[in-house]
Scaffold this active site. Structure first.
Site, PDB file in Angstrom:
ATOM      1  N   GLU A   1      38.747  45.097  45.200  1.00 51.95           N
ATOM      2  CA  GLU A   1      37.625  44.873  45.806  1.00 51.95           C
ATOM      3  C   GLU A   1      36.998  46.081  44.912  1.00 51.95           C
ATOM      4  O   GLU A   1      36.301  47.028  45.341  1.00 51.95           O
ATOM      5  CB  GLU A   1      37.600  45.432  47.257  1.00 51.95           C
ATOM      6  CG  GLU A   1      38.198  44.180  48.046  1.00 51.95           C
ATOM      7  CD  GLU A   1      38.303  44.924  49.538  1.00 51.95           C
ATOM      8  OE1 GLU A   1      38.214  46.013  49.942  1.00 51.95           O
ATOM      9  OE2 GLU A   1      38.468  43.855  50.476  1.00 51.95           O
TER      10      GLU A   1
ATOM     11  N   GLU B   1      41.640  37.600  50.734  1.00 52.63           N
ATOM     12  CA  GLU B   1      41.749  38.566  51.777  1.00 52.63           C
ATOM     13  C   GLU B   1      40.809  37.768  53.026  1.00 52.63           C
ATOM     14  O   GLU B   1      39.326  37.695  52.669  1.00 52.63           O
ATOM     15  CB  GLU B   1      41.690  39.872  51.585  1.00 52.63           C
ATOM     16  CG  GLU B   1      42.470  40.784  50.745  1.00 52.63           C
ATOM     17  CD  GLU B   1      42.612  42.131  50.971  1.00 52.63           C
ATOM     18  OE1 GLU B   1      41.708  42.707  51.967  1.00 52.63           O
ATOM     19  OE2 GLU B   1      42.995  42.839  49.917  1.00 52.63           O
TER      20      GLU B   1
END
Length: 462
Positions: free
Chosen positions: A194, A329
């Site tokens: 991320e 995710e």
């Protein structure tokens, strides 16, 4: 009358034809010939081995470019060592791919001057990748957060810092790629996790790092020259990715082997918010038909239409241009509302089920998108805080029942669907043997398990 010259010429032609046939057969068997979109579709649904190989025990002295993580890092954030039996169980639930978040630079560097990854750590990661490959599962292996050495510094503009970051990223991915160079198309690499970028300037840096990752892997050659590589959008946020990174994917030496990764944690008030705040309430209820009359905890945004809107943005900006989408995710906290007498556990359970079902339904409908469920391996509902555990790895049980039910409504477990799809025949000449996933086996060297032949199950012992 044929002369010796004619005979030899004919043999050369036959040899050439044989070679061409062998080469053609080899190409036909090469899984890398399948498009990246076909592979991504085959990976759905996916599951995360979360809180495991990305564990960074900073309290134990683990730091950037040291080797204090050791093999115990696998259980630093959860208590269960990964086994073949755990991966077998994950597959039995209907998952077809496993994302393995992994730390490398924090706690697993044996030589800081050359950024050498500890060999024991690399071997252990390979061992778990092999568990998945043994089961025919796809694997996404990444460099995950990793103490934030790069992900928290994407926006840095100092040229010396950028060059060192590129040097480290290249060194790490060169080693990882070489370690897995012979693995087939079932293994995908993802450069980061991320990356913290929420504007165009920071995204421009991320684009540069994405290119560094791709170049490092491709330079190792072998199967890595054609492996599917996954690059991350800014903060893996869908709107940021579509606003700042459209038409800015890395250049590649091979066409059609890149994918883009985003995550889907939306809306925050439903999936992760722990308590009511002055600016808004926690959402316990999500989706059509799941709101509780009179409750202040019904979702007021981020439901089915928003989910569809965001996924269609990815379709327009990436999928339609040949880049499949890895939703690396996804999840929502399942909560225990028993301490709140005016709320409904039943409605909340239905909301969790609907949330997981709808994302998988939309991804299947759109195609070219693989949602990969986040799983923390912490089978405790933790009251109104909740958590995202589906698999109780220690006991090989399902803890997140409602989440899994939502997924299985779109992708039924093998035992629920695949067996029914096996052709029923009593033809004694038909020697085909199927596994419980509805897949044909070669009929030889079957590992222990249950199989189907001529419409009947049989047990293959050791």
């Amino acid at each position: 009358m044929r002369t010796i010259k004619h005979i030899l010429f004919g043999k050369r032609i036959l040899s050439l034809l044989s070679l061409l046939l062998i080469m053609s057969a080899a190409r036909a068997q090469d899984g890398f010939d399948r498009s990246s979109i076909e592979v991504i579709n085959d990976m759905t649904p996916g599951w995360n081995l979360g809180n495991t190989f990305e564990g960074v025990a900073t309290w134990a002295g683990v730091d950037f470019l040291n080797n204090k993580g050791g093999l115990d890092a696998e259980t630093a954030w959860q208590g269960t060592k990964t086994t073949q039996e755990i991966i077998d169980f994950v597959k039995s639930l209907g998952f077809r791919s496993v994302r393995i978040p992994c730390a490398w630079a924090y706690g697993h560097i044996s030589n800081a001057s050359t950024y050498e990854i500890d060999s024991q750590w690399m071997n252990r990661v390979k061992e778990v990748v092999d568990y998945c490959i043994n089961d025919g599962l796809y694997v996404v292996l990444n460099d995950h957060w990793d103490g934030g050495w790069l992900e928290n510094h994407i926006q840095d503009t100092n040229s010396a810092t950028i060059e060192r970051n590129k040097e480290i990223l290249t060194a790490l991915w060169t080693q990882i790629a070489n370690a897995f160079i012979d693995y087939d198309e079932h293994l995908l690499f993802a450069g980061l996790n991320e990356p913290n970028a929420d504007n165009q300037a920071a995204t421009n840096n991320l684009i540069m790092y994405n290119q560094t990752f791709v170049d490092a892997v491709r330079a190792t050659g072998g199967n890595n020259a054609k492996r599917i590589l996954v690059v991350q959008g800014p903060s893996t946020n869908i709107e940021h990715t579509c606003n700042f990174m459209t038409d800015k994917m890395p250049t590649d030496v091979i066409e059609g082997r890149l994918a883009v990764e985003v995550h889907y944690y939306n809306p925050w008030q439903f999936w992760g918010m722990e308590r009511d705040e002055s600016w808004g309430k926690v959402f316990y209820y999500w989706g059509q038909g799941n709101h509780l009359s009179g409750s202040t905890h019904n979702a007021t945004w981020g439901e089915e239409e928003d989910m569809k809107r965001l996924l269609l943005m990815m379709k327009t900006n990436f999928l339609d241009k040949g880049y499949p989408v890895v939703i690396g995710e996804f999840g929502a906290n399942w909560r225990d509302l028993s301490s709140l007498p005016n709320e409904s556990q039943e409605k909340h359970n239905a909301s969790i089920k609907a949330h997981y079902r709808e994302l998988h339904r939309l991804c299947k409908e759109i195609g070219g998108m693989v949602p990969m469920t986040w799983d923390t391996n912490y089978p405790n509902q933790e009251g109104t805080k909740g958590n995202m555990t589906i698999v109780d790895r220690k006991n090989l049980l399902v803890f997140g029942t409602y989440a899994l039910e939502g997924i299985n409504e779109i992708y039924p477990r093998p035992s629920e669907s695949a067996i029914r799809n096996i052709p029923q025949t009593t033809d004694e000449k038909d020697k085909t043997i199927y596994n419980l996933y509805g897949q044909k086996t070669d009929g030889h060297h079957l590992p222990p398990g249950i199989y189907v032949s001529k419409g009947r199950k049989f047990v293959q012992g050791k």
